[in-house]
Design an enzyme around this catalytic site. Structure first.
Site, PDB file in Angstrom:
ATOM      1  N   GLU A 347     -12.926  -9.265  -0.253  1.00 39.76           N
ATOM      2  CA  GLU A 347     -11.488  -9.245  -0.027  1.00 39.76           C
ATOM      3  C   GLU A 347     -11.257  -8.778   1.416  1.00 39.76           C
ATOM      4  O   GLU A 347     -11.901  -7.842   1.869  1.00 39.76           O
ATOM      5  CB  GLU A 347     -10.920  -8.253  -1.031  1.00 39.76           C
ATOM      6  N   HIS A 430     -13.505  -1.545 -10.296  1.00 39.66           N
ATOM      7  CA  HIS A 430     -13.701  -2.532 -11.366  1.00 39.66           C
ATOM      8  C   HIS A 430     -14.791  -2.134 -12.361  1.00 39.66           C
ATOM      9  O   HIS A 430     -15.778  -2.861 -12.518  1.00 39.66           O
ATOM     10  CB  HIS A 430     -14.099  -3.894 -10.778  1.00 39.66           C
ATOM     11  N   ASN A 468     -12.405 -10.270  -8.632  1.00 42.11           N
ATOM     12  CA  ASN A 468     -11.534  -9.244  -9.226  1.00 42.11           C
ATOM     13  C   ASN A 468     -11.306  -9.595 -10.702  1.00 42.11           C
ATOM     14  O   ASN A 468     -11.080 -10.756 -11.031  1.00 42.11           O
ATOM     15  CB  ASN A 468     -10.204  -9.196  -8.483  1.00 42.11           C
ATOM     16  N   PHE A 470      -9.109  -8.864 -13.523  1.00 41.26           N
ATOM     17  CA  PHE A 470      -8.106  -8.837 -14.597  1.00 41.26           C
ATOM     18  C   PHE A 470      -7.762 -10.200 -15.194  1.00 41.26           C
ATOM     19  O   PHE A 470      -7.386 -10.277 -16.367  1.00 41.26           O
ATOM     20  CB  PHE A 470      -6.871  -7.997 -14.238  1.00 41.26           C
TER      21      PHE A 470
HETATM   22  P1  FAD Z   1      -6.571  -0.759 -18.125  1.00 46.43           P
HETATM   23  O1  FAD Z   1      -5.695  -1.660 -17.371  1.00 46.43           O
HETATM   24  O2  FAD Z   1      -7.335   0.272 -17.384  1.00 46.43           O
HETATM   25  O3  FAD Z   1      -5.661  -0.044 -19.228  1.00 46.43           O
HETATM   26  C1  FAD Z   1      -6.120   0.978 -20.057  1.00 46.43           C
HETATM   27  C2  FAD Z   1      -4.945   1.869 -20.440  1.00 46.43           C
HETATM   28  O4  FAD Z   1      -5.371   2.771 -21.481  1.00 46.43           O
HETATM   29  C3  FAD Z   1      -4.436   2.753 -19.301  1.00 46.43           C
HETATM   30  O5  FAD Z   1      -3.037   2.615 -19.191  1.00 46.43           O
HETATM   31  C4  FAD Z   1      -4.835   4.170 -19.710  1.00 46.43           C
HETATM   32  O6  FAD Z   1      -3.915   5.163 -19.292  1.00 46.43           O
HETATM   33  C5  FAD Z   1      -4.857   4.060 -21.226  1.00 46.43           C
HETATM   34  N1  FAD Z   1      -5.755   5.052 -21.864  1.00 46.43           N
HETATM   35  C6  FAD Z   1      -7.028   5.351 -21.515  1.00 46.43           C
HETATM   36  N2  FAD Z   1      -7.532   6.304 -22.317  1.00 46.43           N
HETATM   37  C7  FAD Z   1      -6.552   6.622 -23.194  1.00 46.43           C
HETATM   38  C8  FAD Z   1      -6.465   7.567 -24.259  1.00 46.43           C
HETATM   39  N3  FAD Z   1      -7.496   8.361 -24.575  1.00 46.43           N
HETATM   40  N4  FAD Z   1      -5.296   7.664 -24.935  1.00 46.43           N
HETATM   41  C9  FAD Z   1      -4.239   6.865 -24.620  1.00 46.43           C
HETATM   42  N5  FAD Z   1      -4.275   5.943 -23.618  1.00 46.43           N
HETATM   43  C10 FAD Z   1      -5.417   5.836 -22.914  1.00 46.43           C
HETATM   44  N6  FAD Z   1      -8.274  -6.163 -10.585  1.00 46.43           N
HETATM   45  C11 FAD Z   1      -7.949  -7.416 -10.203  1.00 46.43           C
HETATM   46  O7  FAD Z   1      -8.251  -8.385 -10.924  1.00 46.43           O
HETATM   47  N7  FAD Z   1      -7.265  -7.642  -9.033  1.00 46.43           N
HETATM   48  C12 FAD Z   1      -6.923  -6.613  -8.193  1.00 46.43           C
HETATM   49  O8  FAD Z   1      -6.301  -6.842  -7.144  1.00 46.43           O
HETATM   50  C13 FAD Z   1      -7.298  -5.284  -8.556  1.00 46.43           C
HETATM   51  N8  FAD Z   1      -7.020  -4.230  -7.744  1.00 46.43           N
HETATM   52  C14 FAD Z   1      -7.280  -2.964  -8.183  1.00 46.43           C
HETATM   53  C15 FAD Z   1      -6.885  -1.878  -7.397  1.00 46.43           C
HETATM   54  C16 FAD Z   1      -7.062  -0.582  -7.847  1.00 46.43           C
HETATM   55  C17 FAD Z   1      -6.644   0.577  -6.992  1.00 46.43           C
HETATM   56  C18 FAD Z   1      -7.632  -0.358  -9.127  1.00 46.43           C
HETATM   57  C19 FAD Z   1      -7.818   1.033  -9.667  1.00 46.43           C
HETATM   58  C20 FAD Z   1      -8.031  -1.428  -9.908  1.00 46.43           C
HETATM   59  C21 FAD Z   1      -7.865  -2.732  -9.456  1.00 46.43           C
HETATM   60  N9  FAD Z   1      -8.228  -3.828 -10.230  1.00 46.43           N
HETATM   61  C22 FAD Z   1      -7.943  -5.097  -9.811  1.00 46.43           C
HETATM   62  C23 FAD Z   1      -8.894  -3.657 -11.540  1.00 46.43           C
HETATM   63  C24 FAD Z   1      -7.957  -3.883 -12.730  1.00 46.43           C
HETATM   64  O9  FAD Z   1      -6.753  -3.182 -12.566  1.00 46.43           O
HETATM   65  C25 FAD Z   1      -8.679  -3.448 -14.021  1.00 46.43           C
HETATM   66  O10 FAD Z   1      -9.870  -4.195 -14.131  1.00 46.43           O
HETATM   67  C26 FAD Z   1      -7.835  -3.664 -15.261  1.00 46.43           C
HETATM   68  O11 FAD Z   1      -6.638  -2.943 -15.202  1.00 46.43           O
HETATM   69  C27 FAD Z   1      -8.597  -3.277 -16.518  1.00 46.43           C
HETATM   70  O12 FAD Z   1      -7.860  -3.706 -17.642  1.00 46.43           O
HETATM   71  P2  FAD Z   1      -8.108  -3.090 -19.073  1.00 46.43           P
HETATM   72  O13 FAD Z   1      -7.267  -3.828 -20.046  1.00 46.43           O
HETATM   73  O14 FAD Z   1      -9.571  -3.042 -19.324  1.00 46.43           O
HETATM   74  O15 FAD Z   1      -7.638  -1.561 -19.013  1.00 46.43           O
END
Ligand code: FAD
Length: 492
Positions: A347, A430, A468, A470
Site C-alpha cells: 500500500e 491484519h 487487505n 476485510f
Molecule cells: P473485527 O472487525 O475486529 O470485529 C470484532 C469485534 O468484536 C470488535 O468490535 C471487538 O470490539 C469485538 N469484541 C472482541 N472481543 C470481544 C468480547 N470479549 N466481548 C465483546 N465484544 C468483543 N482491512 C482491510 O481490508 N482494508 C484496510 O484498509 C484495513 N485497514 C486497517 C487499518 C487499521 C488501523 C486496522 C487496525 C485494521 C485494518 N484492516 C484493514 C483490517 C480489518 O479492519 C480487519 O481485518 C477486520 O476488521 C476484521 O474483521 P472481523 O470480523 O474478523 O473482526
C-alpha cells in the site's frame, strides 16, 4: 447478576458478526449481539482526528497508540482503537459497534484468484468470484476514486509521487478500491460538506464519508427489527451446558471501563465474531477457566497476513516531498506479487502529520512462509503468541529489496525517522487464522467438537490472503452463514 435468554447470540460487531446478523435477521431469527465497544452513533460523540486525539483515540489508555508519534496524554475512555502487545508483535484492532470498520483505511481489495485458490483449495473459487465477492462489494458500497480528481487534488500528492517513483523503479502499480465515498471526498475538497478524510480522520473513526458497517450491514440488520445490539458488553467467558446450550458471562461497563453490572446470557446458538484475537481469547480462556471443549486445531495456523511496514525519507526533497496535506484514504499500491523471488503487495500509505515530513510510508503484505500459534497462559490470564523474527525473515528481505530499488531509482534513505533500522516488523493490522475453516471448524464455520457453536470472522482465514483482508472476511462469512441457514442449523 442479570440473566437473559436468547435464541441466537453473536459476540462482536465487525465484518463476520454484521454479515451473520443481517442474514439471520432476514431469515426471521431474533438475534442479540454483544459488543464490548461503544455504539458511537447512539452516543453521539464525535470521533477525533489524528492531530488531536480525544475520546475515540484509544481503548482505555492514558496515551494515544497510533503506530507513530504518540505524544498525547488521554483520559481513559472506551475509544475505537486498541493495541494488543505481544513479545515480538503489536496488533491493532477496532472496538465499537462496527468493529474494525470504524478504524480501518477502508481499502476494499479482492484477493488474487490464484492466491485465493492456493489458500482455500477446498472452496469453489468460481462461485466466490462470480457471486460472493460482487455481493460484498455491493453491500459494503465499494467505489473507486475518479482519476482526474486524483491527478489534481493536492491531498493525493503522496499517491502521485509514490506511483511515479514506483514506475521509475520498474514496479507495477494498481488503483485500490475503498468503502470511503469518493464523491463525498470531492465535495469535501470543494468545501461543500464537513471534512473527514481531508481532515486527518481515519484510525480514530471517520465522522463523515466512510461507509463503515454501522452504515451498511448493521443498519440493514437493525431495519428488520430482529436485531438487538448491546454495546459496552465485554464477554469474559463461555460455558457449555449439559443440554448443549451455552451460557455467556459479560461485564456491562461504562465509558471509563468500570463494571456497572454482571450479566449472563443463555443461548441455543452461539456465533463467535470477536475478530481473530478476540475469538481466540474467548475460546482459549473459556477452556482454561471451565474446561470448555476445544479442538486441537484451535490456535494453530495463525499469521500476520505478511504485514510489514517500512518507509523512506527525503522522497524527492527538491520537489516538496509527499505533501503537507494528505488524505487519510489510500488509493494506490505496488503490485509485485508475480515476482517469484520477491512476491509482495504494498500500500502507498498516507502519513498525514500536518506538515511535510518528506517521508513515504508503505505497508507491505507478503506471503506467510512460517505460521504462528496462539495459546493461553492460565497463570498470567493472557493470550500468548508463538511468533518472532524467524516468522518475518522473508518479509524483511522483500521490504529491503523494495526500499533499495526505490532509493536507487529515486534517491532517499530508509526511514529511521519512523522505525528502528527503518523497518516495522512488529506492526500488525491484519491478524488472521487460529480457527481455520475446515481445520478447527467444519466447511461452513461450525466449530468441531460442538453442536451449536460457530466462528465467523478473520480467524477462519489461515494467516494470509495476500491483500487487505476485510473483503475476504465478509465474503467467507456470507458463504458460511448462507449455507448454515440452508442446512437448517438455525431452525430453533
Ligand atoms: P473485527 O472487525 O475486529 O470485529 C470484532 C469485534 O468484536 C470488535 O468490535 C471487538 O470490539 C469485538 N469484541 C472482541 N472481543 C470481544 C468480547 N470479549 N466481548 C465483546 N465484544 C468483543 N482491512 C482491510 O481490508 N482494508 C484496510 O484498509 C484495513 N485497514 C486497517 C487499518 C487499521 C488501523 C486496522 C487496525 C485494521 C485494518 N484492516 C484493514 C483490517 C480489518 O479492519 C480487519 O481485518 C477486520 O476488521 C476484521 O474483521 P472481523 O470480523 O474478523 O473482526
Amino acid at each position: 447478576t442479570e440473566k437473559r435468554e436468547a435464541p441466537v447470540l453473536i459476540i462482536g460487531s465487525g465484518y463476520g458478526g454484521a454479515v451473520s446478523a443481517l442474514r439471520l435477521c432476514e431469515a426471521g431469527k431474533k438475534v442479540i449481539m454483544l459488543e464490548m465497544g461503544l455504539n458511537w452513533e447512539k452516543a453521539g460523540i464525535p470521533f477525533s482526528n489524528l492531530l488531536k486525539p480525544g475520546k475515540s483515540a484509544a481503548w482505555l489508555k492514558k496515551k494515544s497508540i497510533a503506530p507513530f508519534m504518540n505524544i498525547f496524554s488521554l483520559t481513559p475512555f472506551t475509544g475505537t482503537l486498541d493495541r494488543l502487545d505481544f513479545d515480538h508483535i503489536n496488533i491493532w484492532v477496532g472496538r465499537g459497534v462496527g468493529g474494525g470498520s470504524l478504524v480501518n483505511g477502508g481499502m476494499a481489495v479482492t484477493p488474487k484468484e490464484s492466491y485465493f485458490r492456493e489458500v482455500f483449495p477446498d472452496l469453489d473459487a468460481e462461485q466466490f468470484y462470480s457471486f460472493y465477492f460482487p455481493l460484498v462489494q455491493k453491500e459494503l458500497k465499494v467505489n473507486v476514486i475518479d482519476e482526474q480528481f486524483l491527478q489534481e487534488c493536492p491531498y493525493y500528492k503522496f499517491t502521485r509521487v509514490g506511483e511515479e517513483e514506483a514506475h521509475k523503479a520498474g514496479f507495477k502499480t494498481i488503483r485500490v478500491p475503498n468503502v470511503y465515498d469518493f464523491k463525498y471526498m470531492e465535495k469535501e475538497f470543494r468545501n461543500e460538506v464537513p471534512r473527514s478524510a481531508l481532515n486527518t480522520e481515519v484510525i480514530y473513526g471517520n465522522n463523515h464519508g466512510k461507509n463503515s458497517l454501522d452504515k451498511t450491514y448493521l443498519r440493514k440488520a437493525l431495519e428488520t427489527g430482529n436485531l438487538e445490539i448491546l454495546d459496552l458488553h465485554h464477554v469474559q467467558n463461555m460455558k457449555l451446558n449439559d443440554d448443549k446450550t451455552y451460557t455467556v458471562s459479560a461485564h456491562h461497563i461504562d465509558t471509563s471501563g468500570n463494571i456497572i453490572a454482571d450479566k449472563t446470557f443463555t443461548c441455543k446458538k452461539l456465533i463467535l465474531a470477536a475478530g481473530t484475537m478476540g475469538t481466540l481469547q474467548l475460546l482459549l480462556r473459556s477452556n482454561a477457566v471451565n474446561g470448555f471443549p476445544l479442538h486441537e486445531k484451535v490456535g494453530k495456523n495463525w499469521g500476520n497476513n505478511g504485514n510489514f511496514m517500512t518507509g523512506r525519507n527525503w522522497v524527492k526533497p527538491l520537489s516538496g516531498g509527499t505533501g503537507s496535506k494528505q488524505s487519510t484514504i489510500p488509493v494506490g499500491g505496488v503490485d509485485n506479487w508475480e515476482d517469484k523471488e520477491h512476491p509482495f503487495f504494498t500500500e502507498i500509505a498516507p502519513l498525514p502529520m500536518g506538515m511535510d515530513v518528506a517521508t513515504a510510508l508503505y505497508l507491505l503484505i507478503n506471503r506467510v512462509e512460517k505460521k504462528g500459534e496462539v495459546a493461553f497462559d492460565k497463570t498470567r490470564d493472557i493470550l500468548t503468541l508463538k511468533w518472532d523474527e524467524s516468522n518475518t525473515v522473508k518479509m524483511r528481505e522483500n521490504a529491503k529489496y523494495f526500499v533499495r530499488k526505490m532509493n536507487t531509482a529515486n534517491g532517499g534513505t530508509r526511514s529511521h525517522f519512523l522505525f528502528n533500522n527503518g523497518f516495522g516488523a512488529d506492526i500488525c493490522y491484519h491478524p488472521l487464522g487460529g480457527c481455520v475453516l475446515g481445520e478447527a471448524t467444519d466447511r461452513y464455520g461450525k466449530v468441531k467438537n460442538h453442536d451449536n457453536l460457530y466462528v465467523l470472522d478473520g480467524s477462519l482465514i489461515p494467516g494470509t490472503i495476500g491483500v487487505n483482508p476485510f473483503v475476504t472476511i465478509t465474503a467467507i462469512a456470507e458463504y458460511c452463514i448462507e449455507n448454515l441457514i440452508r442446512q437448517n442449523e438455525f431452525a430453533l
